[in-house]
Design a protein around this motif. Structure first.
Motif, PDB file in Angstrom:
ATOM      1  N   GLY A 242       0.826  -1.209   0.000  1.00 22.07           N
ATOM      2  CA  GLY A 242       0.000   0.000   0.000  1.00 22.07           C
ATOM      3  C   GLY A 242       0.861   1.260   0.000  1.00 22.07           C
ATOM      4  N   GLU A 243       0.226   2.398  -0.335  1.00 22.22           N
ATOM      5  CA  GLU A 243       0.946   3.677  -0.262  1.00 22.22           C
ATOM      6  C   GLU A 243       1.057   4.067   1.212  1.00 22.22           C
ATOM      7  N   MET A 244       2.221   4.535   1.629  1.00 22.13           N
ATOM      8  CA  MET A 244       2.394   4.837   3.055  1.00 22.13           C
ATOM      9  C   MET A 244       2.787   6.301   3.260  1.00 22.13           C
ATOM     10  N   VAL A 245       2.178   6.919   4.270  1.00 20.96           N
ATOM     11  CA  VAL A 245       2.474   8.321   4.584  1.00 20.96           C
ATOM     12  C   VAL A 245       2.735   8.430   6.090  1.00 20.96           C
ATOM     13  N   LEU A 246       3.831   9.099   6.460  1.00 17.37           N
ATOM     14  CA  LEU A 246       4.116   9.335   7.884  1.00 17.37           C
ATOM     15  C   LEU A 246       3.534  10.694   8.268  1.00 17.37           C
ATOM     16  N   VAL A 247       2.972  10.779   9.471  1.00 13.08           N
ATOM     17  CA  VAL A 247       2.410  12.050   9.910  1.00 13.08           C
ATOM     18  C   VAL A 247       3.191  12.512  11.141  1.00 13.08           C
ATOM     19  N   GLU A 248       3.782  13.696  11.004  1.00 17.00           N
ATOM     20  CA  GLU A 248       4.710  14.191  12.014  1.00 17.00           C
ATOM     21  C   GLU A 248       4.142  15.415  12.708  1.00 17.00           C
ATOM     22  N   ALA A 256      -5.633  13.529  15.299  1.00 16.36           N
ATOM     23  CA  ALA A 256      -6.780  14.180  14.646  1.00 16.36           C
ATOM     24  C   ALA A 256      -6.628  14.143  13.123  1.00 16.36           C
ATOM     25  N   LYS A 257      -5.423  14.420  12.646  1.00 14.76           N
ATOM     26  CA  LYS A 257      -5.189  14.454  11.186  1.00 14.76           C
ATOM     27  C   LYS A 257      -5.376  13.065  10.565  1.00 14.76           C
ATOM     28  N   ILE A 258      -4.808  12.051  11.221  1.00 12.72           N
ATOM     29  CA  ILE A 258      -4.931  10.696  10.673  1.00 12.72           C
ATOM     30  C   ILE A 258      -6.405  10.276  10.667  1.00 12.72           C
ATOM     31  N   ASN A 259      -7.127  10.581  11.744  1.00 17.76           N
ATOM     32  CA  ASN A 259      -8.551  10.219  11.785  1.00 17.76           C
ATOM     33  C   ASN A 259      -9.327  10.927  10.675  1.00 17.76           C
ATOM     34  N   GLU A 279       0.121   3.379  23.349  1.00 19.89           N
ATOM     35  CA  GLU A 279      -0.421   4.552  24.030  1.00 19.89           C
ATOM     36  C   GLU A 279      -1.556   5.211  23.240  1.00 19.89           C
ATOM     37  N   THR A 280      -1.538   5.069  21.895  1.00 23.62           N
ATOM     38  CA  THR A 280      -2.486   5.850  21.087  1.00 23.62           C
ATOM     39  C   THR A 280      -3.488   5.015  20.292  1.00 23.62           C
ATOM     40  N   ALA A 281      -3.261   3.708  20.155  1.00 16.52           N
ATOM     41  CA  ALA A 281      -4.069   2.909  19.205  1.00 16.52           C
ATOM     42  C   ALA A 281      -5.578   3.064  19.445  1.00 16.52           C
ATOM     43  N   SER A 282      -5.990   3.158  20.712  1.00 17.84           N
ATOM     44  CA  SER A 282      -7.425   3.207  21.008  1.00 17.84           C
ATOM     45  C   SER A 282      -8.045   4.550  20.599  1.00 17.84           C
ATOM     46  N   ARG A 283      -7.217   5.517  20.245  1.00 22.66           N
ATOM     47  CA  ARG A 283      -7.723   6.850  19.889  1.00 22.66           C
ATOM     48  C   ARG A 283      -8.071   6.955  18.405  1.00 22.66           C
ATOM     49  N   TYR A 284      -7.770   5.934  17.650  1.00 28.58           N
ATOM     50  CA  TYR A 284      -8.040   6.007  16.210  1.00 28.58           C
ATOM     51  C   TYR A 284      -9.370   5.370  15.868  1.00 28.58           C
ATOM     52  N   ALA A 285      -9.995   5.905  14.818  1.00 28.94           N
ATOM     53  CA  ALA A 285     -11.220   5.314  14.294  1.00 28.94           C
ATOM     54  C   ALA A 285     -10.917   4.857  12.884  1.00 28.94           C
ATOM     55  N   GLY A 286     -10.966   3.569  12.655  1.00 25.93           N
ATOM     56  CA  GLY A 286     -10.681   3.040  11.328  1.00 25.93           C
ATOM     57  C   GLY A 286     -10.885   1.547  11.367  1.00 25.93           C
ATOM     58  N   ASP A 287     -10.766   0.899  10.219  1.00 25.43           N
ATOM     59  CA  ASP A 287     -11.019  -0.547  10.171  1.00 25.43           C
ATOM     60  C   ASP A 287      -9.778  -1.360  10.498  1.00 25.43           C
ATOM     61  N   SER A 322       1.082   6.426   9.368  1.00 22.22           N
ATOM     62  CA  SER A 322       1.860   6.035  10.558  1.00 22.22           C
ATOM     63  C   SER A 322       2.290   7.250  11.362  1.00 22.22           C
ATOM     64  N   GLU A 323       2.351   7.056  12.658  1.00 16.57           N
ATOM     65  CA  GLU A 323       2.964   8.060  13.529  1.00 16.57           C
ATOM     66  C   GLU A 323       4.478   8.065  13.295  1.00 16.57           C
ATOM     67  N   CYS A 324       5.150   9.133  13.764  1.00 18.84           N
ATOM     68  CA  CYS A 324       6.610   9.212  13.696  1.00 18.84           C
ATOM     69  C   CYS A 324       7.202   9.031  15.093  1.00 18.84           C
ATOM     70  N   PHE A 325       8.517   8.852  15.148  1.00 24.60           N
ATOM     71  CA  PHE A 325       9.203   8.656  16.426  1.00 24.60           C
ATOM     72  C   PHE A 325      10.425   9.559  16.499  1.00 24.60           C
ATOM     73  N   PRO A 326      10.842   9.944  17.717  1.00 28.93           N
ATOM     74  CA  PRO A 326      12.017  10.816  17.834  1.00 28.93           C
ATOM     75  C   PRO A 326      13.241  10.117  17.243  1.00 28.93           C
TER      76      PRO A 326
END
Ligand code: AMP
Ligand code: MG
Length: 349
Positions: A242-248, A256-259, A279-287, A322-326
C-alpha cells in the motif's frame, strides 16, 4: 523445489538438522536462517556461483553487495586486506552482535559477493543457530535479509516461506527474531568511520569505543542528488504494497489528522491501515489499526515494524498512515526504515 522448514530450538539445537543445512552451504546451495536482527539467506561467500544464487532467489539487483557472516574474529583476516585497530576494539565490544564493518577486501573475495565493490561487509551474528550453521559449515556465509527484494525484511520463518518458498531447499525456523531491524553498517575504509545504515548499535555507542564517527550524508540529505554510499540504501526498500504516509507533529494533532484523512478515504471505500502505538491505538477510528509497540519501549517498536508492514499487505490495505518517532538513539534506525517504507512521504501537522 520443495522447501523444508526445520524448527530449531536455540536452547537444544538439533545438530543433525544443522549439519544437513551446513552440507547444503558447503555444496554451494542456499539456506535461510535466523539471526538476532532479521532472517538471512545464506550461501558460501567465497563461491561466486553460490552468491549468484542468492541474487537470483531474491530478485536482488546485482550491484547490491552481501554481508559476510563469520563465526570467529580470526575469520576477518580471510576477507579484509588490512584490519584497523578500531575494528578489533569494536569486535571486542559488539561481536557477536548487530554491527557490520566494511573493510578493503582481499583479492580472494569474489566480486559476486561484494556487488562488484573493492570492499567487503563483515559481521559476526549473535544468534546461536546462525553461529552453529556458520561454524558447522566451515564456510564464511554471505547472507542478505531473506525477503524477496523490495519487500519488508523477514522477522519470522513464515515471512521467509511467503517470499522464498519453492525457491530454496531449507529454512531453519528459530522463531521470532530478537531485534527486528537490520544491523548497523559502519564503513572503516574512510579516515573518519561512517555509518552507512543506522541500526540497533547507535552512533553514540560506537563513539564511546572508537571516537568520532560520521553519518553518511546520503542518509540524512533531503537533496536526492546526494546518494547513500551503501548501494542497498538507495533502493525503495522495506516497502509495503500500500501507499504509506508518515504524519509528524504534536501527538494530539497527529491523531486528529490521521482520523480525518482516514474518514475521507473511507468515503471512497478505500482500505486504510493505521500504525499507532500502545499509548495511542485506542484513539483512532478506522477498520485496520495496529499498534507497533510501546513508545516508552523503542525495542518493541523495532521488533514489530516489519511484521506490521506485512500484516497490512495481507489485509490488502491501500493506504497506510503512521505516527513518527524521535530520531535519536535507536529511533534513528526506526525512522530510517519507516521513511524508506513510506518512500519519504511525510506530512507535517
Ligand atoms: P541486507 O543484508 O539485505 O540488509 O543488505 C546488506 C546491506 O549492506 C545493503 O544495504 C548493502 O548495500 C550494504 N553493503 C554490503 N556490503 C557493502 C559494502 N562493501 N559497501 C557498502 N555497503 C555494503
Ligand atoms: Mg535486505
Amino acid at each position: 523445489m520443495e522447501t523444508k522448514i526445520y524448527k530449531i530450538d536455540s536452547h537444544h539445537i538439533d545438530m543433525v538438522k544443522i549439519q544437513e543445512a551446513a552440507d547444503i552451504i558447503r555444496k554451494g546451495g542456499l539456506v535461510a536462517f535466523p539471526t538476532e536482527t532479521v532472517y538471512g539467506l545464506g550461501a558460501d561467500a567465497m563461491n561466486p556461483q553460490a552468491s549468484k544464487k542468492i541474487y537470483a532467489a531474491k530478485g536482488r539487483p546485482s550491484d547490491n553487495p552481501l554481508i559476510v557472516h563469520i563465526g570467529k574474529w580470526e575469520d576477518v583476516s580471510l576477507l579484509a586486506k588490512d584490519i584497523p585497530q578500531k575494528a578489533k576494539k569494536l569486535s571486542d565490544k559488539f561481536w557477536p552482535g548487530p554491527l557490520t564493518i566494511i573493510f578493503h577486501k582481499k583479492e580472494e573475495v569474489p566480486k559476486e559477493t561484494t556487488g562488484g565493490l573493492e570492499s567487503v561487509a563483515v559481521r559476526m551474528p549473535a544468534h546461536k543457530v546462525a553461529l552453529e550453521l556458520i561454524r558447522g559449515s566451515g564456510c564464511l556465509i554471505a547472507a542478505p535479509s531473506a525477503n524477496a527484494s523490495g519487500r519488508p525484511s523477514p522477522t519470522l520463518a513464515s515471512h521467509v516461506a511467503e517470499d522464498l518458498g519453492g525457491r530454496i531447499p531449507v529454512i531453519l525456523d528459530g522463531g521470532e527474531v530478537g531485534i527486528g531491524i537490520e544491523s548497523t553498517i559502519l564503513d572503516l575504509t574512510e579516515d573518519v568511520p561512517v555509518i552507512l545504515r543506522p541500526g540497533y548499535i547507535t552512533k553514540e555507542m560506537i563513539e564511546d569505543v572508537i571516537g568520532e564517527v560520521k553519518m553518511d550524508a546520503g542518509l540524512i540529505a533531503s537533496d536526492s542528488n546526494i546518494k547513500p554510499k551503501a548501494p542497498g540504501m538507495k533502493y525503495r526498500h522495506y516497502a509495503p504494497k500500500g501507499e504509506m504516509v508518515l504524519v509528524e507533529g504534536e501527538q494530539e494533532k497527529v491523531i486528529a489528522k490521521i482520523n480525518a484523512m482516514t474518514k475521507e478515504l473511507q468515503k471512497e471505500r478505500k482500505k486504510v491501515g493505521i500504525i499507532g502505538t500502545d499509548e495511542t491505538a485506542s484513539r483512532y477510528a478506522g477498520d485496520y489499526i495496529l499498534s507497533i509497540g510501546a513508545r516508552d519501549d523503542e525495542e518493541s517498536i523495532a521488533r514489530h515494524l516489519y511484521r506490521i508492514l506485512r500484516e497490512f499487505d495481507e489485509l490488502g490495505v491501500e493506504v497506510i498512515y503512521s505516527e513518527c518517532f524521535p530520531a535519536q538513539g535507536m529511533g534513528q534506525a526506526i525512522m530510517n526504515r519507516l521513511l524508506k517504507a513510506a518512500g519519504h512521504q511525510v506530512l507535517e501537522v
